[in-house]
Design a protein around this motif. Sequence first.
Motif, mmCIF file in Angstrom:
data_model
loop_
_atom_site.group_PDB
_atom_site.id
_atom_site.type_symbol
_atom_site.label_atom_id
_atom_site.label_comp_id
_atom_site.label_asym_id
_atom_site.label_seq_id
_atom_site.Cartn_x
_atom_site.Cartn_y
_atom_site.Cartn_z
ATOM 1 N N ASN A 50 5.516 -8.955 17.569
ATOM 2 C CA ASN A 50 6.385 -7.858 17.167
ATOM 3 C C ASN A 50 5.561 -6.889 16.336
ATOM 4 N N ILE A 51 5.737 -5.596 16.576
ATOM 5 C CA ILE A 51 4.936 -4.579 15.901
ATOM 6 C C ILE A 51 5.852 -3.456 15.422
ATOM 7 N N LEU A 52 5.786 -3.177 14.122
ATOM 8 C CA LEU A 52 6.447 -2.003 13.553
ATOM 9 C C LEU A 52 5.355 -1.041 13.116
ATOM 10 N N PHE A 53 5.371 0.174 13.658
ATOM 11 C CA PHE A 53 4.389 1.183 13.276
ATOM 12 C C PHE A 53 5.123 2.500 13.092
ATOM 13 N N GLY A 54 5.228 2.927 11.840
ATOM 14 C CA GLY A 54 6.041 4.102 11.553
ATOM 15 C C GLY A 54 7.498 3.788 11.834
ATOM 16 N N ASP A 55 8.126 4.592 12.686
ATOM 17 C CA ASP A 55 9.522 4.328 13.058
ATOM 18 C C ASP A 55 9.632 3.708 14.447
ATOM 19 N N SER A 56 8.485 3.247 14.996
ATOM 20 C CA SER A 56 8.472 2.633 16.319
ATOM 21 C C SER A 56 8.449 1.114 16.197
ATOM 22 N N ASP A 59 -6.986 9.031 4.683
ATOM 23 C CA ASP A 59 -7.227 8.918 6.120
ATOM 24 C C ASP A 59 -7.122 7.496 6.642
ATOM 25 N N ALA A 60 -7.004 6.519 5.750
ATOM 26 C CA ALA A 60 -6.870 5.129 6.183
ATOM 27 C C ALA A 60 -5.512 4.924 6.843
ATOM 28 N N VAL A 61 -5.487 4.155 7.923
ATOM 29 C CA VAL A 61 -4.237 3.948 8.652
ATOM 30 C C VAL A 61 -3.186 3.283 7.771
ATOM 31 N N PHE A 62 -3.630 2.479 6.791
ATOM 32 C CA PHE A 62 -2.683 1.727 5.963
ATOM 33 C C PHE A 62 -1.942 2.592 4.954
ATOM 34 N N THR A 63 -2.447 3.771 4.639
ATOM 35 C CA THR A 63 -1.805 4.627 3.637
ATOM 36 C C THR A 63 -0.830 5.618 4.252
ATOM 37 N N GLN A 64 -0.686 5.617 5.568
ATOM 38 C CA GLN A 64 0.055 6.682 6.228
ATOM 39 C C GLN A 64 1.477 6.313 6.647
ATOM 40 N N LYS A 65 1.657 5.124 7.182
ATOM 41 C CA LYS A 65 2.993 4.731 7.666
ATOM 42 C C LYS A 65 3.077 3.214 7.732
ATOM 43 N N PRO A 66 4.279 2.662 7.783
ATOM 44 C CA PRO A 66 4.401 1.202 7.852
ATOM 45 C C PRO A 66 3.679 0.634 9.071
ATOM 46 N N VAL A 115 0.847 -1.201 0.000
ATOM 47 C CA VAL A 115 0.000 0.000 0.000
ATOM 48 C C VAL A 115 0.875 1.240 0.000
ATOM 49 N N LEU A 116 1.882 1.273 0.868
ATOM 50 C CA LEU A 116 2.766 2.439 0.959
ATOM 51 C C LEU A 116 3.588 2.620 -0.316
ATOM 52 N N VAL A 152 -17.333 -12.767 7.065
ATOM 53 C CA VAL A 152 -18.180 -11.758 7.695
ATOM 54 C C VAL A 152 -17.471 -10.411 7.600
ATOM 55 N N ALA A 153 -18.286 -9.369 7.507
ATOM 56 C CA ALA A 153 -17.754 -8.006 7.466
ATOM 57 C C ALA A 153 -17.881 -7.409 8.864
ATOM 58 N N ALA A 154 -16.775 -6.961 9.415
ATOM 59 C CA ALA A 154 -16.750 -6.475 10.795
ATOM 60 C C ALA A 154 -16.476 -4.974 10.842
ATOM 61 N N ARG A 155 -17.060 -4.336 11.850
ATOM 62 C CA ARG A 155 -16.874 -2.903 12.052
ATOM 63 C C ARG A 155 -15.791 -2.662 13.111
ATOM 64 N N PRO A 156 -14.625 -2.113 12.741
ATOM 65 C CA PRO A 156 -13.627 -1.773 13.762
ATOM 66 C C PRO A 156 -14.229 -0.797 14.771
ATOM 67 N N MET A 157 -13.937 -1.020 16.065
ATOM 68 C CA MET A 157 -14.600 -0.247 17.113
ATOM 69 C C MET A 157 -13.636 0.445 18.061
ATOM 70 N N PHE A 158 -12.360 0.505 17.702
ATOM 71 C CA PHE A 158 -11.405 1.181 18.588
ATOM 72 C C PHE A 158 -11.156 2.626 18.175
ATOM 73 N N TYR A 159 -11.836 3.085 17.141
ATOM 74 C CA TYR A 159 -11.714 4.476 16.703
ATOM 75 C C TYR A 159 -12.653 5.368 17.521
ATOM 76 N N PRO A 160 -12.373 6.669 17.603
ATOM 77 C CA PRO A 160 -13.251 7.562 18.363
ATOM 78 C C PRO A 160 -14.598 7.809 17.692
ATOM 79 N N MET A 161 -14.712 7.498 16.399
ATOM 80 C CA MET A 161 -15.979 7.684 15.700
ATOM 81 C C MET A 161 -16.391 6.370 15.038
ATOM 82 N N LYS A 162 -17.670 6.271 14.649
ATOM 83 C CA LYS A 162 -18.176 5.058 14.038
ATOM 84 C C LYS A 162 -17.566 4.870 12.653
ATOM 85 N N ARG A 163 -17.123 3.649 12.376
ATOM 86 C CA ARG A 163 -16.491 3.333 11.106
ATOM 87 C C ARG A 163 -17.311 2.305 10.341
ATOM 88 N N PRO A 164 -17.155 2.219 9.009
ATOM 89 C CA PRO A 164 -17.868 1.206 8.229
ATOM 90 C C PRO A 164 -17.306 -0.196 8.501
#
Length: 253
Positions: free
Chosen positions: A216-222, A198-205, A46-47, A93-105
Motif C-alpha cells: 500500500n502506498i500513500l503519496f500526497g493525496d494519491s 528539494d528532498a522528497v520527504f519534505t514535500q508531501k506524505p 518530517v512533514l 552501507v551508504a547507497a546512491r539512489p539511482m532512479f532520479y534523472p540526475m546523480k544523487r549523493p
Amino acid sequence: MLAENFNLTAYCQRIGYTGELRPNLATVQALMQHQLRSVPFENLDVLAGKPISLNPDDIVAKIVGRQRGGYCYEVNGMFAMALQALGIPYQFVAARPMFYPMKRPRTHMALLVTLDGAEWLCDLGFGSYGIRAPLRLDVLETPIPQGCDTFMLSEEGGDIILKAQVEGAWAKQYGFNRCPVEWIDFAPANWLNSTHPDAVFTQKPLVVCFTANGRNILFGDSFKQVDAGITTQRTLAPHEQAAVLEEHFGLRS
C-alpha cells in the motif's frame, strides 16, 4: 548500536512475529517480512517539522513504543538492533539512489548481513520498489522473484546495483559498495533528507507498507494498492487521509 531500551521480545510483539529466534537465514527473512508488513516506511514527522533523531533509544521509543514507522535510517536501524540482539554480524552501507534523472549523493542506508559464510543485502526502508527478502550478494545477473516483484543484483564500476523489474524493464534503484559505514556517518544525510526543500520527504506524505501479495502506498493525496500485480489507485479527499493511515498503515494521529 543496540539501544538501552531495546527488547527483542517487545520488538517481536511489535512486528507480530511468534516464530523461532535463531541466528540463521530463516529467522532473518521472517523478521524482515514481518517488519515490512507492520512497520511502515513513512515521513509524517518530517512533514510535521519534528527532528528525526538517530539516537537508538529514540528510534525504539518511536517504532516500538509509539507504534510508528520511519524512513530508512529508523527502520533499518531498528532491524540492525534485532540482528545484534541475535548475534548476527552486519554492517551499514551508504547507497546512491539511482532512479532520479540526475546523480544523487549516497543518502540511503542499507544493511549487509553475514550468514553461513555469505553476505546478504537486507533493506527495509526503500519504499515502493524495496526488496522483500534478503538478496545474496554473490548471485549477480540473476532475476530473483520476491512475491509480485522481481529483483536483480549487478556490478558496475565497483558498485553493486539493485535493479527492479518495472513495466517489463530493469530499473536501477540504488548502488553501493562494501565500504563499511558507521552509524554517525548518516547524520548529514538524515539532516538533508529531513530539512532540504528539494528532498522528497519534505514535500508531501509518503507512506509505504508491504502486504503478503503487494504493498500500500500513500503519496500526497494519491492512495495506491498493489495486490498480486494488480494496481488500483484513487485520490483521497483531505478528510479521508486519517482513516486510510489507520486502516492500511496502522498509523494513528
